[in-house]
Each structure stands twice: as structure tokens, then as C-alpha cells.
Design a protein around this motif. Sequence first.
Motif, PDB file in Angstrom:
ATOM      1  N   SER A 227       0.819  -1.210   0.000  1.00 10.85           N
ATOM      2  CA  SER A 227       0.000   0.000   0.000  1.00 10.85           C
ATOM      3  C   SER A 227       0.856   1.265   0.000  1.00 10.85           C
ATOM      4  CB  SER A 227      -0.893   0.041   1.248  1.00 10.85           C
ATOM      5  OG  SER A 227      -1.619  -1.142   1.364  1.00 10.85           O
ATOM      6  N   ASP A 228       0.214   2.381  -0.318  1.00 18.41           N
ATOM      7  CA  ASP A 228       0.877   3.674  -0.257  1.00 18.41           C
ATOM      8  C   ASP A 228       1.193   4.016   1.201  1.00 18.41           C
ATOM      9  OD1 ASP A 228       0.804   4.027  -2.943  1.00 18.41           O
ATOM     10  OD2 ASP A 228      -1.066   5.187  -2.942  1.00 18.41           O
ATOM     11  N   PRO A 229       2.203   4.869   1.398  1.00 19.61           N
ATOM     12  CA  PRO A 229       2.548   5.257   2.771  1.00 19.61           C
ATOM     13  C   PRO A 229       1.370   5.930   3.473  1.00 19.61           C
ATOM     14  CG  PRO A 229       4.204   6.043   1.209  1.00 19.61           C
ATOM     15  CD  PRO A 229       3.080   5.479   0.406  1.00 19.61           C
ATOM     16  N   ASN A 230       1.302   5.722   4.793  1.00 25.13           N
ATOM     17  CA  ASN A 230       0.327   6.413   5.647  1.00 25.13           C
ATOM     18  C   ASN A 230      -1.126   6.177   5.251  1.00 25.13           C
ATOM     19  OD1 ASN A 230       2.306   7.661   7.407  1.00 25.13           O
ATOM     20  ND2 ASN A 230       2.869   8.861   5.616  1.00 25.13           N
ATOM     21  N   THR A 231      -1.405   4.994   4.739  1.00 25.56           N
ATOM     22  CA  THR A 231      -2.782   4.634   4.410  1.00 25.56           C
ATOM     23  C   THR A 231      -3.349   3.645   5.425  1.00 25.56           C
ATOM     24  OG1 THR A 231      -1.929   2.940   2.946  1.00 25.56           O
ATOM     25  CG2 THR A 231      -2.580   5.016   1.929  1.00 25.56           C
ATOM     26  N   HIS A 232      -2.489   3.077   6.272  1.00 25.47           N
ATOM     27  CA  HIS A 232      -2.966   2.125   7.284  1.00 25.47           C
ATOM     28  C   HIS A 232      -2.747   2.743   8.659  1.00 25.47           C
ATOM     29  CE1 HIS A 232      -3.539  -1.576   4.731  1.00 25.47           C
ATOM     30  NE2 HIS A 232      -3.046  -0.687   3.891  1.00 25.47           N
ATOM     31  N   THR A 233      -3.406   3.876   8.880  1.00 21.49           N
ATOM     32  CA  THR A 233      -3.228   4.595  10.140  1.00 21.49           C
ATOM     33  C   THR A 233      -4.583   5.066  10.655  1.00 21.49           C
ATOM     34  OG1 THR A 233      -2.957   6.694   8.995  1.00 21.49           O
ATOM     35  CG2 THR A 233      -0.948   5.472   9.471  1.00 21.49           C
ATOM     36  N   CYS A 234      -4.620   5.383  11.949  1.00 22.14           N
ATOM     37  CA  CYS A 234      -5.836   5.921  12.574  1.00 22.14           C
ATOM     38  C   CYS A 234      -5.376   6.856  13.689  1.00 22.14           C
ATOM     39  CB  CYS A 234      -6.687   4.775  13.121  1.00 22.14           C
ATOM     40  SG  CYS A 234      -5.994   3.996  14.587  1.00 22.14           S
ATOM     41  N   PRO A 235      -6.296   7.575  14.336  1.00 20.59           N
ATOM     42  CA  PRO A 235      -5.870   8.484  15.405  1.00 20.59           C
ATOM     43  C   PRO A 235      -5.036   7.785  16.484  1.00 20.59           C
ATOM     44  CG  PRO A 235      -8.136   8.979  14.802  1.00 20.59           C
ATOM     45  CD  PRO A 235      -7.751   7.739  14.022  1.00 20.59           C
ATOM     46  N   VAL A 236      -5.332   6.492  16.745  1.00 17.64           N
ATOM     47  CA  VAL A 236      -4.615   5.810  17.830  1.00 17.64           C
ATOM     48  C   VAL A 236      -3.157   5.547  17.451  1.00 17.64           C
ATOM     49  CG1 VAL A 236      -4.485   3.735  19.259  1.00 17.64           C
ATOM     50  CG2 VAL A 236      -6.705   4.777  18.774  1.00 17.64           C
ATOM     51  N   CYS A 237      -2.912   4.924  16.276  1.00 17.36           N
ATOM     52  CA  CYS A 237      -1.509   4.612  15.958  1.00 17.36           C
ATOM     53  C   CYS A 237      -0.745   5.858  15.513  1.00 17.36           C
ATOM     54  CB  CYS A 237      -1.368   3.441  14.987  1.00 17.36           C
ATOM     55  SG  CYS A 237      -2.172   3.631  13.401  1.00 17.36           S
ATOM     56  N   LEU A 238      -1.454   6.933  15.182  1.00 23.55           N
ATOM     57  CA  LEU A 238      -0.760   8.194  14.918  1.00 23.55           C
ATOM     58  C   LEU A 238      -0.503   8.957  16.217  1.00 23.55           C
ATOM     59  CD1 LEU A 238      -2.555   9.509  11.709  1.00 23.55           C
ATOM     60  CD2 LEU A 238      -0.240   8.601  11.906  1.00 23.55           C
ATOM     61  N   GLY A 239      -1.010   8.423  17.339  1.00 21.22           N
ATOM     62  CA  GLY A 239      -0.766   9.063  18.633  1.00 21.22           C
ATOM     63  C   GLY A 239      -1.405  10.432  18.749  1.00 21.22           C
ATOM     64  N   LEU A 240      -2.540  10.640  18.089  1.00 20.81           N
ATOM     65  CA  LEU A 240      -3.193  11.954  18.186  1.00 20.81           C
ATOM     66  C   LEU A 240      -3.586  12.215  19.638  1.00 20.81           C
ATOM     67  CD1 LEU A 240      -5.471  12.323  15.033  1.00 20.81           C
ATOM     68  CD2 LEU A 240      -3.137  13.086  15.418  1.00 20.81           C
ATOM     69  N   PRO A 241      -3.607  13.493  20.017  1.00 23.55           N
ATOM     70  CA  PRO A 241      -3.949  13.835  21.406  1.00 23.55           C
ATOM     71  C   PRO A 241      -5.282  13.195  21.817  1.00 23.55           C
ATOM     72  CG  PRO A 241      -3.313  15.810  20.170  1.00 23.55           C
ATOM     73  CD  PRO A 241      -3.338  14.684  19.200  1.00 23.55           C
ATOM     74  N   GLY A 242      -5.308  12.619  22.989  1.00 24.44           N
ATOM     75  CA  GLY A 242      -6.547  12.068  23.525  1.00 24.44           C
ATOM     76  C   GLY A 242      -6.812  10.613  23.190  1.00 24.44           C
ATOM     77  N   THR A 243      -6.022  10.025  22.292  1.00 19.32           N
ATOM     78  CA  THR A 243      -6.287   8.625  21.941  1.00 19.32           C
ATOM     79  C   THR A 243      -5.658   7.700  22.988  1.00 19.32           C
ATOM     80  OG1 THR A 243      -4.334   8.580  20.535  1.00 19.32           O
ATOM     81  CG2 THR A 243      -6.441   9.082  19.490  1.00 19.32           C
ATOM     82  N   LEU A 244      -6.202   6.494  23.076  1.00 23.21           N
ATOM     83  CA  LEU A 244      -5.756   5.533  24.078  1.00 23.21           C
ATOM     84  C   LEU A 244      -5.526   4.178  23.416  1.00 23.21           C
ATOM     85  CD1 LEU A 244      -8.476   6.359  26.775  1.00 23.21           C
ATOM     86  CD2 LEU A 244      -6.107   7.134  26.789  1.00 23.21           C
TER      87      LEU A 244
END
Lengths: 482, 477
Positions: B34-51
Motif C-alpha cells: 500500500s501507499d505510505p500512511n494509508t494504514h493509520t488511525c488516530p490511535v496509531c498516529l498518537g493523536l492527542p486524547g487517543t488511548l
Amino acid sequence: MLRELKEGLAAGASAEEVVSAIFEKIKRSRLNAYNCLSEESALERAKNFDKKPWGGLLAGVPIAIKSSISTKGIETNCSSRILSGYIPPYDAHVIERLKEEGAIIIGKTNMDEFAMGTSTETSCLGPTRNPWDTDRVPGGSSGGSAAAVAAGEAPAALGSDTGGSIRCPASFCGIVGIKPTYGLVSRYGLVSYANSLEQIGPLALTVEDAALVLDVIAGHDPRDSTSAEQDRVFLPHTERYLPSLTNGVKGLTLGVPEEYFGEGVDPEVEKAVWDAISKLEDLGAAWKMVSLPHTKYALAAYYIIAMSEASSNLARFDGLRYGLRLGADQDWHTTFSEIRAAGFGPEVKRRILLGTYALSAGYYGRYYLKALKVRTLIKEDFERALSAGGADLLVTPTMPFPAFKIGERIEDPLSLYMADVFTVPINLAGVPAISVPCGFAGGLPIGLQIIGRHFDEASILRAAKAYEDATPYHEAVPKEVV
Amino acid sequence: MAEKDVIIGLEVHVQLNRLRSKLFCGCSTDYHASDPNTHTCPVCLGLPGTLPVVNRRAVEYAIRVALALNCDIQGETLFYRKNYYYPDLPKAFQITQYDFPLGLGGSILIKGEDGEEKKIRITRVHMEEDPGRLVHAGTIDRAKYSMVDYNRCGMSLLEVVTEPDLRSPKEARSFLDKLRNILEYLDVFDGDLEGAMRIDSNISLTGGERAEVKNISSHKGVEKALAYEITRQRSARRRGVAQVQETRHYDELRGITVSIRTKEEAHDYRYFPEPDLVPMRIADWVPKVEAELPELPDAKRERFVAQYAIADDHARSLTSEIRVANFYEVVAKRAPPRLAAVWIADVLKGELNYRDVTIDRFSSHQMVEILDMIEKGKITEKAAVEVIRTILDHSGDPSVVDPVAVVEAKGLARAEDDAVKAAVRAAVEESAQAVADYRAGNEKAINFIVGVVMKKTRGRADPGEANRLVKEALDGI
């Protein structure tokens, strides 16, 4: 009050008019309670509601949200420069719940930067003012939420409480605030300051309003591993706290912790709290003195744990993926160092540095591990005082004194930290507590703190409601309300 | 060769890439194409507030591995935060294990330098999340900028740490081969995927400080880097330069290691328990995972020897890769097991290795047909090898699939007796000098004549048979 608003809306009152009136009030206000408004989306939702009203526990009710709680499409900056412009792509669990129950998000409220403070003075957007005396702080860190509710700039609000950040501003602004049991409300979407201590909770004008909002936001969420399993709380979409309000205080035994009175406590505050205890006794509760012997270690343990966790939580803010960006990029190390230097305020930097130190090799055992041991002792203090045959609830002052002047303590962090002495032990123990208005000192509100057993919010609300019904303090209106 | 003064220990990072979702979020692990950064979500991107939420299947896989490595599974296990800044780590900490790892005190058997079984002790097995991947615009030291791909971020990793029980680069490599083999048996790991295994090696000479050579992804690379390190450390010692504790990078192109940092510059990772996760009581999971544990390489080898009456060496070779072992068992049900063992272990595997391809290129049906032709005398062994090579060299060509058709098309069928006899007669007639030599008592001269027969039959004659017929012709005259 929310009930009247809901009944009015159900009877055909215009949500758009309600929401517009609030925005007008906010725009006239000198309080600086909000750091970001979602006027367009709120008005649109209100219009849609007027066209085709929906149901839900908060159908058509406007609500304000602390800036540390993620809202899809609405800037969530924690009153920090480093998160300026950050718009989350997702909603916090509590926001999903509010929307499901029909509420309208009107904006994000000002706070101490990353919830680090007791006065809302560390906000990068300037302090929020106390509606009872605009020279004074509203308390913190959820000062914007408390001031907005007290001044009628929001019918209700959400805050977060890591060491008193809901109860302190509720007390200083003369309203009701609940810090739920750790694990009752999902933290998914709450920008972490100190994960093991904090909870999201309601700020409202009355106990009933706070109970209603708590009914909406409480409940298990599989996205938060520290969220309590279903059987410990209640099923979503059911009202559990509202029906418990009318049970009165007969049969309840109140514990009065000896460590929460005396030195450092404003005599007027102490008197107001004892008056409240007498009032509750008149209403049928029994009371007795109890001891929480490790109280004197709570502040030190709290600040070590909170700062240690914060130093790790806040490390992710580097401007690389979101938030503050400065001029031309240089190499990664230089760029992120400069962004962090410019993006964090002095109190946040102080806590990151102290927390980093406390976790360092060679100091971990001396500070962090020791603080965890103290935490266990404090938890045991509460479990002992609230054990069967002991007290059902504990009553204390929320804050040792009423709201202080803006600028009065900000240069002296230690004296600010000391202000949290009666609120932080509750977070260390993970038990629930409420602050309700119990009088005035020199025209400034005083808060009564009622503390309960883990997951026994119902008893707290019951006692708070009985007290509120028997006293006039929640009806007083601050000067600044226009 | 094993050298008494060489001390090697390994830290192996294994990606549990057979899982369908990442360790702490629901993102798919199927990102390699796959293309880069297509298998991500707020959690694995470590966005503020994710657990983070622990993937229970990942824990089961980890328990599976720890059991297969003979570890003690801890009753309760805990995640920690390892704090450091790096752009591939969006939370600026890695969730990993520290105190209370999942498994402690295991071991595996490898074939040591002396050919004997050797036990390598495993210190610990623990779970952690993989960081993202940096892509440099150019080489690492010249690139103007780097890009980050977070597809890999949050993949489940296992770290397997050995005791310093290895004594040579070759032993290190056999350990890695054996580990990979076990992981594939457990169906938790596909070693062919990029970044599946990354190895840190600690190496020292007796009495000296150790060097850690970080982040090598191939077993061969580890062997080479360690060999280089032994030479480097020895020559430094001869020159009187003491080895200091340091971290080194292996430059694969130049085949050398380069110092990155010394002990003084080591990070302080400020480990502390991850407050967003609760301790896991895994003791209760173990019996179920244990009951479902598949047969492991050593057990399978013993069973092959007993069940199919094949040589231990053949059994070891067949079981050194799960796909080969499975292939063998399918073939052995439809062909003589001992013949199948010889042809798969000695011939087919060699041809596959030579071409650097896996056994997926060859079907058990093809093998069964070839063995059938050998057994019935329809083709010679030489021709059988030719058939295997032809099929492998024309992989993907639908006209070169069926072994019988290949034999026909290439004229590889064993020559009929008459044709061989005619070739023998002609060969004897043409080889006057060799016939004379044979008659003069030089028995070896017969080989020349047999060679002529083979040439005339283009190899389709059986050499033994040709030898017998030539001898008959000469002795009969």
C-alpha cells in the motif's frame, strides 16, 4: 434548569433563539470563558432541531466543552500555543454520547494550559475572569467551563478533573461540579495530562443538571482500557443518577475528616462547611469525625505522579504532524526543540522538567515509586473511612479559601499547588466527589465537597440534592451576569 | 569455527505479521503493497486524547511463541512506556514491556559448530509496538529531508533476548534460522515480508567490553557483521586498544560496522508503567494456547524418522522449513516416503536454494509424478533432475507444468533397450583403442565406451545398464 430548558424546547421554543441568545451573551462578555466558538455548526444544528426536533436526554440543549476534550472539526488546543490550529479528526467518547442524546456543542472553554493550574491563568489566551468578581480567578483548570455556566454563557459544560480541576472552579464560581469515580467516564478523546488521575465530569447550575449530564456521559467504552466494565456502572441510555436524587439523606452517615480543617483554611470557609454539616444533620443524616492520616503526603505524591505522566504525555507535541509551526524548517532536532520552546508556557515547562527528573534513572525509585506507595496508603485511608460501619460519605471544604485575585499567586507556584490540598487526595484514591455551593465569604462563593465510595455517585448526588433543596446558595446570581 | 573467546548474545525483534490488526488499534497489518500512511488511525498516529487497547490475539500469539521457546509464562504481565524522541515515534514513547515481561527463562536447540545439539538459553520474551519507518530522500547522511511512513507504526513486535551462549557467527545464524523456523511453524510470522525480523547482536571477546551491532534484517547480514566484529576486536586488542561499550551500525554495502555512540551517550528511557493500560492476568490464557500449540520442528523431525523410516539428516532438512515439511508429508502419502525424502531434501531443496525461490514454486503433484517415473524406470535420475530444473526455470509458463509432458517434449524418456544395444554396438566398433586397452587388462577403459553410449543416447540410457551391456559385448567377443 436543564429540565425547564428541555421542557420549553419540547413545547416548541426555538433552539435557534436559545443558541443565538447564548452567543450574543458570550460576545458581550468580558469573562474570556471561551477560547473557540463553533457558532456556525451550533446554529445549523439548532435550526435543524427546530425544523425536525429529535429526542434524547439533552435534546436541543446547548453545552460548552473544555478545550482539552477532542471535538471533530472544532479546534482543541488545550489553551496552549503548541496546539494552536489543531482540529481533531474524531470525537471523544463523551462528545459522541452528548451528540447521541441530542445536545448542541457551542464552543470550547478556556482552561489552564494542558489543565496545569488552579486559576486558568496559565492559558496562552489570557485568564478567564470570575463572574462574581472580575478581578478574581474563576479557579482552574476548567475555569472557562465554570465561569461560562455561572454567568449563563452555557446551560451546562464539561470539564476534566486531574487534581481538582472541576471542583475548584465550581467552588470558586458558585456552581456544581462532579469528579466521577476513576473509570466511570471514558477518557477516550481527553488530551492526557495525568492519565491515572483524571476524569471528565459535568459543571452545572444545579445537582439535578449535573446528574443529568453524568447520566449521559457515564458508561463503559471499550476504547479506554481503564473504563470500568458494564456491570460496575450502568447501561448507557438509561437514567441511573436522576432517579436517585429524591432519596434524601436519612440513614446516611457523614464522615468529617479531621485533617481537612484547621491550619491554612479560611475561617469563613470552615464555618460555612460546619453550617452545611449541621444542615445535613437537620435533614436526617448522622455524622462523625474520621481520620485520613496520610493526607499530608497527598500533595507531594500527586505532583510527582501528575508531572511524571505529563512529561511523557506532552512529549508528542513536536509540531511535526499538527499544531504550532514556526518559520522555515531546519533539521528535525532543532525544529522540534524550537517549537517546544515557543509552544509551551512556563508552568507546562516547569512540570515537564520536574516530571522528567522524577522518572530519571536513579531517581525513579526515590520519587515516582515512592509516590505510588503513598497513593496506595491514601486510597486505603479512604477505603477505611468509607468502609461498612464507617461513613457513607465524607464532607469537607472543596477549597481552603475563596477565589483569589488574578496575579496574586501565579508567581508563587508552591502556594498555588497548596490550594489543591483538599481535592488531590480524591484523585489519588480514585473515588468520586462533588462540589456544591454552601455559602459566601465577602461575596465570593464557597464550595462544599462531598466524597463517596468507588462508583457510588448515587449517594453523593442524593446528599447534594437534599442539601441544595434546603439552602438558597445555588440561586444566587453573580454580578457579571448581564 | 567456534572460538572459545567469542561471546555473542542476540536481541531479535520479530514482527507478528500474521496478525490481522495492529497491537493497540484496529488498523490492518496488510500494508506492504500500500501507499505510505494509508494504514493509520488516530490511535496509531498518537493523536492527542487517543488511548491504546491491547489486541488480545497478539497476546495469544506472544504466549504461543513464549511457550514454543520453553519460557515460563508470567502470571501477570504489564506494559511500560519507553520515552525517547524520534520522528518515527508519534507519541514520543514506545509501549513495551520492562519489568514483568510475558515470558522468562526459555531455550531452544540448535546444531552447534561441532555438529552436536546445543542449547541456547532465552532470557526473556516481551511484547512491544513497532515504530513507523523513515524514508530518506537519498542516503542517510546526504539526504536533504526524510519522510515518515506510519503504516508500520503500532505493529506487534516480540523481542526475544538470548543469554550470551553463542560462540560464533555461524551459531548466531543457525539460532536465527531455527527461531524463524519455529515462528513459521507457529503460524504467527511470515519471514518473507519486509522488516519481519530485525536483529541486534551483542559481541565481545573474553575480558573485553561488548559492542552492540544494531538493526540488521538478514541472517546472512548478522553472520557477516559478527565475523567483521571479531576481526576488528581482535586486531584492536593486538594493537593494545581496549574495546569500549558502544553501539555500532552495520554498513551492509561496505560490509563493515561503524560506531554510533558509546555508553556515556546512552539514552535514559525513563521507563514507567503505561497508565492507559491495566495489568493483564495471562496465567488463565495459557492452558488454552498450550492445547492449541502445533507440532514444533524438533518433534516433527523425530516423528518423520519414526513414521517414514528416513535418515535423521533428511528429516532435519525436511523440517527446517514448515512449508517443506508440509510438502513432504503430502508427497509421502502418494509416493515411497524414503525415495521422496531423498529427492526433496537432497535435490529439490538444492535447486530451490540455487534459484533463491521457495517451495511454493513447485507442487506436490509434480513431485509425485516425477517420483513415479523414477520408480517405474521410465526416466533416469539424471533426467529427473533435468525435469525439476526445467519446471523451475519456466515457472509461470503454463506449457511447462506437467512433468510427463516435459519428459516427452525434451525427449528425456529412458531409451528403449534396442536403441541402447545398437548404441553399444556402434560404440564398441568406434572405440578400437579403448577395446584394445580393456582387453590388455585396463578395466577402466570401459568407462570411455560407456561415455560414448551415453553420448549416443543423449543421456537417456541408464549408466549402470549401459555399463553392463558394454561389458557383455566386450567379454562375449
